[in-house]
Each structure stands twice: as C-alpha cells, then as structure tokens.
Write a protein that holds these residues in place. Structure first.
Motif, PDB file in Angstrom:
ATOM      1  N   THR A  64       1.196  -2.754  50.195  1.00  0.00           N
ATOM      2  CA  THR A  64       0.343  -1.795  49.466  1.00  0.00           C
ATOM      3  C   THR A  64       0.680  -1.792  47.974  1.00  0.00           C
ATOM      4  O   THR A  64      -0.188  -1.600  47.133  1.00  0.00           O
ATOM      5  N   GLU A  65       1.962  -2.005  47.654  1.00  0.00           N
ATOM      6  CA  GLU A  65       2.330  -2.076  46.230  1.00  0.00           C
ATOM      7  C   GLU A  65       1.664  -3.276  45.564  1.00  0.00           C
ATOM      8  O   GLU A  65       1.242  -3.227  44.423  1.00  0.00           O
ATOM      9  N   LYS A  66       1.566  -4.398  46.327  1.00  0.00           N
ATOM     10  CA  LYS A  66       0.938  -5.600  45.760  1.00  0.00           C
ATOM     11  C   LYS A  66      -0.581  -5.563  45.882  1.00  0.00           C
ATOM     12  O   LYS A  66      -1.285  -6.363  45.273  1.00  0.00           O
ATOM     13  N   GLY A  67      -1.078  -4.681  46.754  1.00  0.00           N
ATOM     14  CA  GLY A  67      -2.529  -4.559  46.950  1.00  0.00           C
ATOM     15  C   GLY A  67      -3.099  -5.618  47.880  1.00  0.00           C
ATOM     16  O   GLY A  67      -4.277  -5.953  47.799  1.00  0.00           O
ATOM     17  N   THR A  68      -2.270  -6.179  48.804  1.00  0.00           N
ATOM     18  CA  THR A  68      -2.793  -7.192  49.741  1.00  0.00           C
ATOM     19  C   THR A  68      -3.240  -6.535  51.054  1.00  0.00           C
ATOM     20  O   THR A  68      -2.986  -5.352  51.290  1.00  0.00           O
ATOM     21  N   ASP A  69      -3.855  -7.351  51.933  1.00  0.00           N
ATOM     22  CA  ASP A  69      -4.475  -6.842  53.160  1.00  0.00           C
ATOM     23  C   ASP A  69      -3.409  -6.395  54.179  1.00  0.00           C
ATOM     24  O   ASP A  69      -2.398  -7.070  54.372  1.00  0.00           O
ATOM     25  N   VAL A  70      -3.662  -5.254  54.850  1.00  0.00           N
ATOM     26  CA  VAL A  70      -2.678  -4.754  55.822  1.00  0.00           C
ATOM     27  C   VAL A  70      -3.294  -4.615  57.222  1.00  0.00           C
ATOM     28  O   VAL A  70      -2.693  -4.028  58.106  1.00  0.00           O
ATOM     29  N   SER A  71      -4.495  -5.179  57.443  1.00  0.00           N
ATOM     30  CA  SER A  71      -5.194  -4.919  58.703  1.00  0.00           C
ATOM     31  C   SER A  71      -4.425  -5.468  59.905  1.00  0.00           C
ATOM     32  O   SER A  71      -4.402  -4.851  60.975  1.00  0.00           O
ATOM     33  N   ASP A  72      -3.720  -6.650  59.740  1.00  0.00           N
ATOM     34  CA  ASP A  72      -2.976  -7.185  60.885  1.00  0.00           C
ATOM     35  C   ASP A  72      -1.827  -6.252  61.292  1.00  0.00           C
ATOM     36  O   ASP A  72      -1.497  -6.108  62.461  1.00  0.00           O
ATOM     37  N   LEU A  73      -1.223  -5.584  60.277  1.00  0.00           N
ATOM     38  CA  LEU A  73      -0.141  -4.633  60.591  1.00  0.00           C
ATOM     39  C   LEU A  73      -0.709  -3.428  61.346  1.00  0.00           C
ATOM     40  O   LEU A  73      -0.108  -2.938  62.298  1.00  0.00           O
ATOM     41  N   LEU A  74      -1.865  -2.959  60.888  1.00  0.00           N
ATOM     42  CA  LEU A  74      -2.445  -1.766  61.522  1.00  0.00           C
ATOM     43  C   LEU A  74      -2.839  -2.049  62.969  1.00  0.00           C
ATOM     44  O   LEU A  74      -2.750  -1.163  63.828  1.00  0.00           O
TER      45      LEU A  74
END
Length: 778
Positions: A64-74
């Motif tokens: 989130t700090e870098k602003g990349t995708d997190v959908s796989d984590l969710l």
C-alpha cells in the motif's frame, strides 16, 4: 521449472517448509504460497496459517505504501478469516482484518456464540487504535453486532462511549422490550446523558435520577451508617500527637469543619451542625465563609430535591448577602445530577443573574453550572454568554460564567460558547493587566470543558488561540489540548505535553507548564497501562523538574487514581506533603484526600492525622488537612468520585469536568481555595456517586439477591468461558463495589434483562422461570 501442477504443488511444499527455515523478514512462506495452488490453504494447520497471516500484514503494508495491487493478498485473507472464526480463533481473525483494513467484514462472519468475544476484543483494540477514525470504526462495528443480536445494553454502552445522541436514539428506537428500555434509562441517568424521551414519562422518571436519594438512604439504613457524624469524629484529635496547643484562627477551622461536615454527611439529608433546629453554626463563620457554609446544605441534602429546597429556602430571604449567596449555591448543588420537571434551580437562580450585588450574581452563575451540568440548555447559553464578555462584571464572575457554561455544554463542542470565550480573551488582551492574575486562567478551563474528550474537534479553537500573545495564550492552548485528548491515551500528545515541560523558564513565565503536567494525567486517564506509564513520566518530572512542574505533580497523580488509593501513590504523596515548598505540600495533602475519596482508607487516615499534628501551627495547611480528611470519609464510605463506570468502560464527563476545575483551582491555591473562593471545593460534589449495586425487580422495588463480589479479571481474547472475577465473597444486595471490583449473580434464580448487563449501579432482574433450586445430598 516450467509452469505446471507439479511446480505449483512444489511451491506449496516450499511454503510450508519456509515457516521454519526462512530468514527473518524474507516472507518466503507467503511468496511461495502466492506461486503455488490457491486452494487448500487451511488444511496445513493453525501454525502455518498464523505465520502466513503475519506475513500478509507486512506485505500489505509495504504494497500500500508503494501503491501496488493487493487483490491476491485479499483473496488469501478471505480464505483464512472464515477458517479462524470457525475454529474459535476470533482474535487472530480480527488482527488480520485490522492489518488489511477490512475490519467491517467481521460483521458477516460472526455467529451468536462468538459475537460477544469479538465485541470485547474490538472494544479493547479501540483503546489502542492508531487514529481516532480507526477507534470510531472498531466501536461502530461493535455497535452493529450488538444491534444485530439484540444485545441493546451493549449497543448503548458503545453509543455512549462515542458520545453520539443519534446513535443513542437509534438504540432506543430499535429496542422493543420494555424492561431493557428501563435498564437503558438507568444507564442514561448514570452517564447524565442528554437524551429526549419525548412523551415516555416512566423512562423520563428513571433517567431523571430522582430515586437516588430514596435508595441512598435505604442503603445507609441497611449498612447502619445513618447516624450523622460530627467533624470531630472524623478528625479524632485525641489520637493526634499533640506537640503544643496553638491558638488558631477559629473562623478558618470552623469553615474547614463546614466542608468536612458537608462531605462526610453528603446525601444523608441530616447532620448535627446545619440541619438541626435553630442551627447557629453559620454565624461561627466570617463573610464568604458564611456563603460556603450555607452552600454546604446543598451537599448534605444532595439529590433530595423536595426536602432540600424547603430547608435551604429560609436563607434565601436573609438580609445578609453572604447567607443569600450561600442559599443560591446550595440550590445548585442539591439538584446536581437530578433532572426535575418543575426546573426549580432555574426558577430560583435565573432571576439573580441580574442582581445588583456582585456576590449574588457570582453564586447564581456557579449554582447554575452545578445544577445543569451536561444538560446543554440553550436558555443558559443566552443568559450566561453576555456575562463572559461583559467587562462590567467582576473578572471572577465572568470567568466562572465561562466555567459554568463549560460544564453545561461539556464535551458538546458548542461553537457559540467557544466564540464568546475566545472573543473575551482577545478583547481583554488589548487592555493592560486584564489577563494577569488568577481568574483569567479559568476562561481557558471553560473553553477546555467544551471539548473534553472530543480530540480533533478542538483544532479550530487551538489555532484561534495562537492570536493571544499574552503568556495566558500558552496556558489556554495546553489546557484545551489536554482536555480535548482526555482519556484517549494518545501517546503523541503525551509526548507533546512532556516536551512543553522540558523548557527551563523563569517562574513568572512558566505557569503554562503546570497545565502540561495535568494534561499528561488527563490523556492517560482510564487506561491502566497508560496510567502506569504516565506515573513513571511524572516521577521523572518530580526528580528533575522546576518548581512550577513539581506543584502540579500531586494533582496529576490524584487525577490518575481518583478514589483508588494505591500504596505507591500514597507513599509518594506522603513524602510530598512534607515538601519544603508550601504549594507542593498543600497540593499533596488535598491529593491524598482525592485518591482516598470515599474509601475510608486506614493508612491515609493515619497519615492525615500525623499531618494535622505536624501542621498544627499553620492555619492554611491545617485547613487543607481537614478538607482531605473530609474527602477521605466522604459519604461515610458509600461514595466515590471516580468518573469511570460500566466496568471502567465509560467516563462520566460531568464528573471528570468538574474535578478538572477543582484541579486547576488547586494550582492557584493561595488566591482561590485559601483566599475567598473556597466555594470551588464544591466542584467535588457533581462527581459524587454511590459506589453501589442495587438490584430491583420489574416494578422498580428493591430486591435482595446473593451476588459474588471480587476483583475484576480482564478476559479479553481468552478462550472458552474464563472466570470474570477472582477472590470473591458472596454478599446480599445492596452491596458496595470498590474501584477494581466486579459483581456477578451467585444463583440463577433471577436473571438480568439481557446477558451482557454490567452488574453495577441499578440493575433490573427478572425471575428465571426454569430455575430449580439445588437440593442438598440425600
């Protein structure tokens, strides 16, 4: 290796091995899991899941700090959390959801058996939330869960914690069970919350607190303490080590006895000095002393409006201004914390706001502040605001008008009152010496009260205070900030207060540092670990701080331990009570009274008797010792002044606010309490509350049931059904509860209206239809 099922399976195996073999912080278990098969995550067991959950939190933060995708984590989170919830690992599930900022999803996953544990954990987390927004969000989730499972008492506690009238109204409208509504009305009364019951007279009557006096006197009968006590029975002078018989200013000692008598017999409606026929005690005092002595009737007759007003009435027609002013004070005190349909306090005090005599105006202003604390009454706003700004009024009267409005609109962030106080500070700044002296400091206290515990809502006011270049500006800023973040436990603001204490200034310019020390205590109040850390910081201030800082230390310790005498704190204050600086010593003496208020603590009683002998030749210090003795035996041990209630989850802002006014008065001891404004000591009265548990049946008649009373145990996050109290004794209600105590019903013959009801104050019980008494062994 080319992409294939085998490669994915191999990645799964590597992910499992990484839980034990990887380098610290490399997050390999998660890396391989994301490359492997996406299903079957939960079949590898709890330890693996806990490990992955920790790594998901770290990875999520980094991405989130870098602003990349997190959908796989969710998508992993969506698999882990339901598994945790099904296997009684609610705590792990909530922690993971908090890490990925999805805590609201817990509402859908909760079931009836587990929601209680989830709410308890979320309430615990709210104390340590990083931002106010997070805190509100956690509590909001609790509230929704409580409403979903019809646990209305729990929902009301959370709504009161959020101090939101709309949420409180929603809880009442959602609840249809009449008994639960009555129990909630008792909670509204305890919190002195301003809720409109519209046409519901029965709930109005419960929430008005009018039954307090009747139940308090019946408790006193039950415990056999109805007999009035004389001040001499409290002082026990025959036990003091007499060094010499010093002749002291008797009027000062009589005034001390008036206060002691008022505190010890508070609420009992009878004593041996004032309520007896043809009482001449008043005339043994001088001038303003007479005012405070008549005012003591308000404390003696506390909550007993009907009887109280008749007894005080005779002084209202006196030709002596002091007696008349005392009657106005007493009218305000007697109705403190009780709402009455007839509105007697306003009828009696309102007309005196225009009185020609300055003292009558002052007494009316102070009396109205006590009577309507927390009520947010608009008509008081119209009548008292002009007095704040009006320079024709004495500065004391204007400052007390600000404090009274602060108490009436406590924690409400009322713009109009804030503007009036800011305006008068800016206008008076232009006049030479208009902001010097003691009283202007109380404008800052009134301003702070408006924002008590409301955190960021005070930002605009704080920036407006920058316009004040007078040293009072710094004092006002720190005061408002301390009040606004009170009982928030906000570490950053504690550091800010400590920062303000580090400058080495001349005594004349350093007064604002005293309010910073108080600020530390206010912010850390109500949360055990925070309070302990604050005590350590305060200890450093005591060792290395300048004189101004040291003077505020006893008060800061008192605020952190109101009616909760801990041995270490008693020892610290006992040392300070012999300090070379008189202000430190006297602050420590009154603080000993505040930490022991209503506890009858034998150790404190012994120390205070020694101090009475030690200071036998110093009328001022002896006056403070006597007042502290009166506080210690307050209500003959049936009362407390600690503003925390409902299992130490909620704070009563009226009680807390009026005690902070007292603390600021003690900072200016010589010009307030030891001068002519000793009436400020009555700021203890709005905080007085019986420390009882009273059980009533469905018709509101007292009911005697067996309860176990013991030390409360924090069961947040514990598995199963752990015991909630330890070291208990079984007693029959009504019972008294100490600060750390908790009660539970000993049998199941009667049940509270909902399972989550906290057993303190008034509790409604209903008969358990399925109860079978235990039969003895044949």
């Amino acid at each position: 290796m080319p992409a294939s099922d085998l490669k994915r399976f191999f990645a799964d195996v590597l992910s499992i091995l990484s839980t034990t073999m990887q380098k610290e912080g490399s997050r390999q278990a998660l890396k391989y899991r994301l490359e492997g098969t996406k299903e079957g995550l939960t079949s590898w067991g709890h330890e693996y899941i806990r490990n992955i959950a920790g790594e998901i939190g770290e990875e999520f933060k980094e991405r989130t700090e870098k602003g990349t995708d997190v959908s796989d984590l969710l998508s992993l989170v969506e698999e882990i959390v339901p598994f945790n919830m099904q296997h009684n690992a609610e705590v792990d599930a909530i922690d993971l959801l908090c890490e990925v900022e999805k805590v609201q999803t817990i509402e859908k996953l909760c079931e009836e058996p587990s929601f209680g544990r989830v709410c308890l954990y979320l309430q615990g987390l709210a104390n340590f939330a990083a931002t106010q927004a997070d805190k509100v969000m956690y509590l909001q989730v609790c509230m929704n869960l409580y409403l979903k499972y019809k646990e209305y008492i729990g929902a009301l506690r959370v709504a009161l914690k959020l101090n939101d009238p709309t949420l409180v109204a929603n809880v009442f409208s959602a609840c249809e069970d009449r008994l639960v509504q009555k129990q909630m009305a008792f909670m509204i009364s305890r919190r002195k919350f301003n809720h409109d019951f519209e046409e519901d007279d029965e709930l109005k009557e419960i929430a008005s607190g009018e039954s307090l006096s009747k139940h308090f006197i019946s408790l006193a009968k039950e415990l056999d303490v109805l007999e009035p006590k004389l001040p001499e029975q409290i002082y026990k002078s025959h036990l003091e080590e007499k060094r010499s018989t010093a002749v002291l200013d008797s009027a000062k000692q009589n005034l001390a006895s008036s206060f002691v008598n008022a505190f010890v017999n508070a609420g009992f409606c009878k004593d041996e000095l004032m309520t007896i026929a043809d009482s001449k005690w008043v005339y043994k005092n001088k001038e303003q002393g007479m005012m405070s002595t008549v005012g003591s009737l308000g404390a003696l007759l506390l909550w007993g409006i009907d009887e109280g007003l008749t007894q005080i009435d005779k002084y209202q027609w006196s030709s002596d201004v002091n007696l008349k002013a005392g009657a106005l004070l007493a009218f305000g005190l007697v109705t403190c914390g009780v709402k009455n349909e007839c509105d007697p306090a306003w009828a009696l005090l309102g007309e005196q706001l225009e009185a020609e005599d300055a003292q009558l105006r002052l007494a009316a202003v102070v009396g109205l502040g006590y009577a309507y604390a927390g009520s947010c009454r608009e008509d008081l706003l119209e009548n008292l605001t002009p007095m704040i700004v009006d320079t024709a009024c004495s500065i004391e009267c204007s400052a007390m008008a600000a404090v009274s409005l602060g108490l009436v609109f406590v924690s409400s962030c009322n713009e109009e009152v804030a503007q009036a106080i800011l305006q008068t500070l800016i206008e008076r700044q232009a006049v030479e010496n208009a902001l010097s002296g003691t009283w202007p400091h109380f404008f800052a206290v009134g301003l702070g009260l408006l924002y008590l515990g409301q955190q960021d809502a005070a930002e605009a006011t704080l920036s407006a205070l920058d316009a004040i270049t007078h040293p009072l500006g710094k004092y006002a800023k720190l005061t408002v900030e301390g009040f606004a973040f009170a009982y928030s436990g906000d570490v950053l603001h504690v550091q800010k207060m400590l920062q303000a204490c580090t400058d080495h200034l001349e005594e004349a310019e350093s007064f604002h540092q005293a309010t910073a020390v108080l600020g530390i205590a206010l912010i850390a109040f109500g949360e055990e670990i925070g309070a302990e850390m604050a005590c350590r910081s305060i200890d450093h201030i005591l060792q290395y701080g300048e004189l101004t800082l040291r003077r505020a230390v006893p008060l800061a310790l008192a605020i952190l331990h109101l009616s909760n005498p801990k041995v270490l704190v008693i020892d610290t204050l006992a040392k300070l009570s012999h300090d070379a600086d008189q202000d430190v010593a006297m602050g420590a003496i009154i603080s000993m009274g505040l930490i022991g208020a209503g506890t009858n603590n034998a150790r404190l009683a012994g120390l205070l008797r020694q101090l009475a002998a030690y200071y036998a030749k110093d009328p001022n210090a002896l006056f403070m010792v006597r007042v502290a003795q009166g506080l210690l035996y307050m209500g003959k041990g049936l009362l407390t002044i600690n503003p925390l209630f409902s299992d130490r989850f909620l704070v009563d802002p009226v009680a807390f606010g009026s005690l902070t006014v007292l603390a600021h008065s003690v900072l200016h001891l010589k010009n307030t309490i030891l001068g002519k404004s000793h009436y400020l000591l009555y700021n203890v009265v709005p905080a007085m509350r019986p420390r009882w548990l009273i059980t009533v049946d469905e018709d509101m008649n007292e009911l005697k049931v067996a309860v176990r009373v013991g030390q409360a145990v924090d069961v947040t996050g514990m598995a199963g059904r752990p015991k909630q109290i330890t070291g208990f004794q079984t007693r029959t209600t009504p019972v008294l509860l100490n600060f750390q105590d908790r009660a539970e019903l000993a049998t199941e013959e009667y049940l509270p209206v909902t399972p989550g009801t906290i057993l303190e104050d008034f509790v409604i019980l209903k008969k358990n239809q399925n109860y079978k008494p235990a039969t003895g062994a044949a």
